[in-house]
Design an enzyme around this catalytic site. Structure first.
Site, PDB file in Angstrom:
ATOM      1  N   LYS A  23      12.548 114.638  -3.949  1.00  0.00           N
ATOM      2  CA  LYS A  23      11.910 114.051  -5.298  1.00  0.00           C
ATOM      3  C   LYS A  23      12.578 114.589  -6.376  1.00  0.00           C
ATOM      4  O   LYS A  23      12.765 113.615  -7.158  1.00  0.00           O
ATOM      5  CB  LYS A  23      10.360 114.574  -5.251  1.00  0.00           C
ATOM      6  CG  LYS A  23       9.521 114.139  -4.337  1.00  0.00           C
ATOM      7  CD  LYS A  23       9.385 112.596  -4.174  1.00  0.00           C
ATOM      8  CE  LYS A  23       8.092 112.046  -3.502  1.00  0.00           C
ATOM      9  NZ  LYS A  23       8.343 110.500  -3.329  1.00  0.00           N
ATOM     10  N   LYS A  55      -5.248 111.943  -1.214  1.00  0.00           N
ATOM     11  CA  LYS A  55      -5.349 111.953   0.359  1.00  0.00           C
ATOM     12  C   LYS A  55      -4.578 110.676   0.585  1.00  0.00           C
ATOM     13  O   LYS A  55      -5.236 109.448   0.676  1.00  0.00           O
ATOM     14  CB  LYS A  55      -6.821 112.173   0.819  1.00  0.00           C
ATOM     15  CG  LYS A  55      -7.427 113.575   0.473  1.00  0.00           C
ATOM     16  CD  LYS A  55      -8.753 113.472   1.308  1.00  0.00           C
ATOM     17  CE  LYS A  55      -9.419 114.662   0.866  1.00  0.00           C
ATOM     18  NZ  LYS A  55     -10.870 114.783   0.769  1.00  0.00           N
ATOM     19  N   TYR A  96       5.307 122.190  -0.141  1.00  0.00           N
ATOM     20  CA  TYR A  96       5.943 120.790  -0.174  1.00  0.00           C
ATOM     21  C   TYR A  96       7.410 120.881   0.096  1.00  0.00           C
ATOM     22  O   TYR A  96       8.015 119.740   0.347  1.00  0.00           O
ATOM     23  CB  TYR A  96       5.904 120.095  -1.694  1.00  0.00           C
ATOM     24  CG  TYR A  96       6.215 119.038  -2.201  1.00  0.00           C
ATOM     25  CD1 TYR A  96       5.156 117.927  -1.454  1.00  0.00           C
ATOM     26  CD2 TYR A  96       7.081 118.541  -3.020  1.00  0.00           C
ATOM     27  CE1 TYR A  96       5.250 116.719  -1.771  1.00  0.00           C
ATOM     28  CE2 TYR A  96       6.927 117.143  -3.274  1.00  0.00           C
ATOM     29  CZ  TYR A  96       6.299 116.292  -2.721  1.00  0.00           C
ATOM     30  OH  TYR A  96       6.205 115.020  -2.713  1.00  0.00           O
ATOM     31  N   VAL A 106      14.102 101.571   5.901  1.00  0.00           N
ATOM     32  CA  VAL A 106      15.126 101.805   5.055  1.00  0.00           C
ATOM     33  C   VAL A 106      16.343 102.875   5.363  1.00  0.00           C
ATOM     34  O   VAL A 106      17.214 103.084   4.566  1.00  0.00           O
ATOM     35  CB  VAL A 106      14.367 102.496   3.671  1.00  0.00           C
ATOM     36  CG1 VAL A 106      13.329 101.311   2.850  1.00  0.00           C
ATOM     37  CG2 VAL A 106      13.773 103.709   3.587  1.00  0.00           C
ATOM     38  N   GLY A 120       5.875 100.266   1.275  1.00  0.00           N
ATOM     39  CA  GLY A 120       4.986 101.552   1.177  1.00  0.00           C
ATOM     40  C   GLY A 120       3.562 101.277   1.401  1.00  0.00           C
ATOM     41  O   GLY A 120       2.777 102.360   1.645  1.00  0.00           O
TER      42      GLY A 120
END
Ligand code: NAD
Length: 253
Positions: free
Chosen positions: A163, A192, A156, A65, A13
């Protein structure tokens, strides 16, 4: 005394120096961990290679992934360099930008819904399934979540649902993986980054978060990194299956 001395940690990541995974890498390096990095797209390779040099790593491997073959290849290559590893950081996010800037019900579709779960949640267990035989006793797995998993956060959208799945994944994975390997998540405050800036009005989230903060500030990647280093060390040997908030206190406000 450093608490990750000689621990070998694989980090997914890092995209650039804004990435949360980069804050984690620096914190772990300060604790004398040995680090290996995974980049996703070839465009990130140069950036990740340059950053890796700053933490004395020359192990930079590719993995998408969403592909089982890619995950298997990654560990095949890594096993030629390291026999075993002591930790994995899963700091991955992706959804098409349209899903983060429009009304949820108007834009959500079957493909984006499934893809979001695959990349943001399933990938954690897909990696661990392959990684399990390379994990030392007392290893730690760490992923990154956000409060949008348990609360409505404007725009979101599907990420919040993915999540929520990821957080449940942490609980089920920690219970099923065996007694010596711990699995935790950090639920980070807003920062950010390349990924977060795709969320419409993210600058407003940053401002609100600062105003609500019990510490009168937003969280930094260094502060998340320090907690990540702790969670991948033996100091946190009593903690597993948890979602740890590292958000300057925002979640209780
Ligand atoms: P980032 O853009 O720096 O990192 C996201 C990473 O995901 C990138 O390195 C990208 O290459 C990787 N990725 C995407 N698709 C992939 C794939 N198919 N295979 C392999 N890698 C892939 O952004 P970030 O904000 O540092 O995000 C890291 C984690 O932190 C994410 O899980 C994100 O949801 C979480 N998080 C971010 C915030 C925030 O405000 N930035 C807050 C809480 C949690």
């Amino acid at each position: 005394m450093t608490f990750l001395k000689n621990k070998k940690i694989l980090i997914f990541g890092v995209k650039n120096h804004f990435s949360i995974a980069w804050g984690i890498a620096i914190a772990m390096y300060k604790q004398e961990a040995k680090l290996a990095f995974v980049y996703h797209d070839i465009r990130s390779k140069k950036n990740v290679t340059l950053l890796a040099q700053k933490v004395q790593s020359n192990i930079i491997l590719e993995c998408d992934v969403t592909s089982d073959t890619s995950i298997v290849q990654l560990f095949k290559k890594l096993s030629k360099i390291w026999n075993k590893i002591d930790g994995i950081v899963h700091s991955i996010a992706y959804v098409p930008i349209i899903q983060l800037n429009k009304n949820y019900i108007k834009v959500i579709n079957r493909k984006n819904f499934l893809d979001a779960h695959e990349i943001n949640s399933f990938s954690l267990v897909a990696i661990v399934q392959v990684a399990k035989k390379f994990l030392n006793n007392k290893s730690a797995i760490l992923t990154l979540s956000y409060i949008g998993a348990i609360r409505y956060i404007p725009y979101y959208n599907i990420m919040g649902i993915a999540k929520a799945s990821l957080e449940a994944n942490v609980r089920y994975l920690s219970a099923s993986i065996g007694k010596n390997i711990r699995v935790n998540a950090i639920s980070a405050g807003p920062i950010k980054t390349t990924a977060s800036y795709k969320i419409r009005n993210f600058h407003k989230i940053i401002t609100i978060s600062k105003n609500n903060s019990l510490l009168n500030k937003n969280i930094t990647i260094q502060e998340i990194g320090d907690v990540a280093a702790f969670l991948c060390s033996d100091l946190s040997r009593g903690i597993t299956g948890q979602i740890i908030y590292v958000d300057t206190g925002n979640n209780i406000v």
